[in-house]
Design an enzyme around this catalytic site. Structure first.
Site, mmCIF file in Angstrom:
data_model
loop_
_atom_site.group_PDB
_atom_site.id
_atom_site.type_symbol
_atom_site.label_atom_id
_atom_site.label_comp_id
_atom_site.label_asym_id
_atom_site.label_seq_id
_atom_site.Cartn_x
_atom_site.Cartn_y
_atom_site.Cartn_z
ATOM 1 N N GLU A 455 0.837 -1.203 0.000
ATOM 2 C CA GLU A 455 0.000 0.000 0.000
ATOM 3 C C GLU A 455 0.873 1.256 0.000
ATOM 4 O OE1 GLU A 455 -2.822 -0.133 3.208
ATOM 5 O OE2 GLU A 455 -4.206 -1.420 2.096
ATOM 6 N N GLU A 542 -5.744 -7.693 -0.625
ATOM 7 C CA GLU A 542 -6.233 -7.394 0.728
ATOM 8 C C GLU A 542 -7.638 -6.821 0.642
ATOM 9 O OE1 GLU A 542 -3.308 -5.469 3.327
ATOM 10 O OE2 GLU A 542 -4.922 -4.185 4.051
#
Length: 619
Positions: A455, A542
């Site tokens: 991320e 995710e």
């Protein structure tokens, strides 16, 4: 008057000597809740006169059930230096000191090394942690008894260890002098019969099963799944410093030495190692007692042989994967969808890394119907791989996870968990080295996928993420040329459109999108759908059933809309997270201590929903 001054001077000297002797001197006393955002600082003046073998006694009370960790440092001129090489009692070390709370309050003892003592005397001490209240810290002097233990020969002969089925057993009667900080010294040379590599393991000979001696410090060797001697000369002596637990175990049960490629000529207790040279950074891993035998070339490179495939498993069904257009395909050119659980950060301590075990993965495969597991390693954050964590221990957890998944015929994602930073500016070389090492070792494991930046934030695709990927991917492909590699996108892997007009020039690459159902709704689904329909291969490494924070906002209806989209477009998706952290996204209830074989009541609301969803999919 002269006599009075002399008496005062003598008294002061006496008390100073007593203080410096540290029979047991309290240097800090205050009830302080430990957390990662603040620290307790103790000045160097408190450590005058300490030496190698002096002990820090740290009294702590358990205050949180989530996990309990302690880290101690000396703030040297070159940065905080963690104290983690000395023997530890009443605790273990797993990236941090993990107290053993047999009662609500315990005292953890850390035995200082010579470097520790020197740094504390110059720079002082810093302590912080989580889940515990600090009560006091005291220093006790080096154990004069342990310093005066005589060296005892406990084995003499010439034992050529040419297979892992051979061993030397030393009875407990010869080990009565074993103590914390005492050294087992092994004199050895290379075998002329078994020449592929040289490894040694030491165990306490417990009747319930041999227990490997770990936690102590090595000299003239490194530990890489086994003790790897540094043969700076034809015959050397290596040493292992016993922890308190090690010492008690071998005094009660005896000692076993097992290995391969070495001839052991002498073993002593409380001796000293021979002068040692620098140990190579890499070393071959031990031959296993079961499975394929490594070739000489494999021993040199560290590449593990092609694993056997269990029948009826996901990997046996689908085999080696590749990417065609927007889709992940199996070896028969059929679309395949990977799905399963993502671990939480293994670097956050035992409460998180304990879920990396074979039984847990088997439960997820057989009871949850999953075909993939994602192994999460933060480079930053607390105890991260590049932020104070024990690199060898963290890497070992990743390697164990790969082995468990492979044995069970599951796919496994190795996740370099970039979190809220630009990976092109921070720890890029570390990423390259780590992913290169793992891909070299598991080059023949076709079930392993690599995720190179989880991320990222403040990271333009064109100027940061694409250049980053163009450096990292070749490091992996040098070892595993056909591996599937997943690349994160900007803004916590939300800006999925950016690679559409500027894709990477590599085959078998996918792009990351993350969703949390209560935060990311219709507009985000539309964006993902648009990208896939325009040919972009998307992998949801995710997802959560709740708010993007991971806590609060459990939303089954929005989750099911995402599940439907994933089913429609065959999007692979991994749920956050396999943990019992007290937050909505965790699939295990926070009070549950099981690390596998969970019942329905052990699962959180999110866990129940995700399990129900996975059970509808095809492995």
């Amino acid at each position: 008057m002269k006599f009075f001054k002399t008496m005062i001077f003598s008294t002061v000297v006496f008390f100073l000597l007593c203080a410096n002797a540290f029979s047991d001197t309290t240097i800090y006393r205050a009830k302080t809740e430990l957390n990662w955002n603040s620290s307790v600082n103790i000045s160097s003046s408190k450590f005058s006169g300490i030496s190698s073998g002096s002990k820090l006694n740290i009294s702590v009370t358990k205050t949180k059930n989530e996990y309990q960790n302690i880290k101690i440092y000396s703030p040297t001129q070159s940065g905080w230096k963690e104290l983690n090489s000395g023997a530890i009692s009443n605790a273990s070390y797993s990236g941090a000191i993990v107290p053993r709370f047999s009662t609500q309050t315990v005292t953890v003892t850390y035995e200082l090394t010579a470097d520790d003592a020197e740094n504390l005397a110059k720079f002082g001490l810093i302590i912080h942690g989580y889940g515990a209240q600090l009560n006091y810290i005291s220093i006790s002097s080096a154990d004069s008894k342990s310093q005066n233990y005589a060296e005892t020969e406990i084995f003499s002969g010439s034992k050529d260890l040419t297979s892992w089925s051979q061993n030397i057993i030393i009875p407990a009667a010869k080990l009565s002098a074993a103590h914390s900080g005492g050294k087992v010294c092994v004199t050895l040379k290379k075998s002329q019969t078994a020449t592929k590599y040289q490894n040694l393991k030491m165990y306490a000979a417990k009747s319930s099963g041999w227990q490997e001696l770990t936690g102590g410090k090595y000299e003239n060797a490194i530990y890489s799944s086994a003790i790897v001697p540094n043969f700076a000369s034809p015959e050397i002596t290596l040493s292992y410093a016993l922890t308190s637990e090690n010492a008690n175990d071998i005094k009660e049960n005896g000692l076993v030495l097992q290995g391969y490629g070495i001839v052991i000529t002498k073993v002593t207790l409380n001796g000293s190692p021979s002068v040692h040279a620098e140990v190579p950074a890499t070393a071959p891993l031990p031959e296993q007692t079961t499975g394929s035998i490594k070739t000489t070339e494999q021993a040199k490179t560290g590449t593990k042989s092609t694993p056997s495939v269990a029948s009826g498993t996901p990997f046996q069904t689908h085999g080696k994967l590749h990417v065609t257009g927007a889709y992940l395909m199996d070896e028969n050119n059929n679309k395949v969808q990977l799905y399963g659980l993502s671990t939480h950060g293994i670097n956050f301590g035992n409460d998180f890394s304990n879920f990396v075990n074979e039984s847990a993965f088997r439960t997820l495969r057989d009871d949850w119907n999953t075909n993939c597991i994602r192994l999460v390693l933060y480079p930053g954050d607390y105890n991260g791989y590049c932020n104070g964590g024990n690199k060898s221990q963290l890497k070992k957890i990743i390697e164990n996870g790969i082995e468990y998944a492979t044995k069970l015929g599951m796919y496994v994602i190795v996740d370099w968990h970039v979190h809220n930073f630009n990976p092109n500016n921070q720890w890029k070389n570390d990423a390259k080295v780590f992913l290169s090492e793992i891909s070299r070792k598991y080059a023949k494991y076709d079930n392993v996928l690599y995720e190179i930046c989880n991320e990222p934030t403040s990271s333009s695709w064109a100027s940061s993420l694409k250049p980053y990927a163009q450096e990292i991917i070749p490091a992996i492909r040098a070892n595993a040329p056909d591996s599937v590699i997943i690349v994160g996108t900007n803004t916590w892997s939300q800006d999925i459109e950016e690679p559409l007009s500027n894709p990477l020039p590599f085959k078998n690459v996918m792009y990351t999108f993350h969703f949390y159902a209560n935060t990311h709704t219709d507009s985000y689904r539309n964006r993902v759908q648009n990208c896939i329909e325009r040919g972009l291969p998307v992998f949801v490494t995710e997802f959560g059933t709740c708010d993007a924070s991971g806590n609060g906002g459990f939303n089954p209806s929005e989750s099911k809309k995402w599940f439907d989209l994933c089913e429609k477009y065959n999007i692979s998706h991994m749920n956050w997270s396999l943990s019992r952290k007290n937050e909505t996204a965790s699939v295990i209830q926070s009070w549950c201590t099981k690390t596998s074989d969970w019942s329905e009541q052990d699962l959180s609301e999110s866990g129940k929903l995700v399990r129900e969803h996975f059970k509808t999919l095809r492995k």
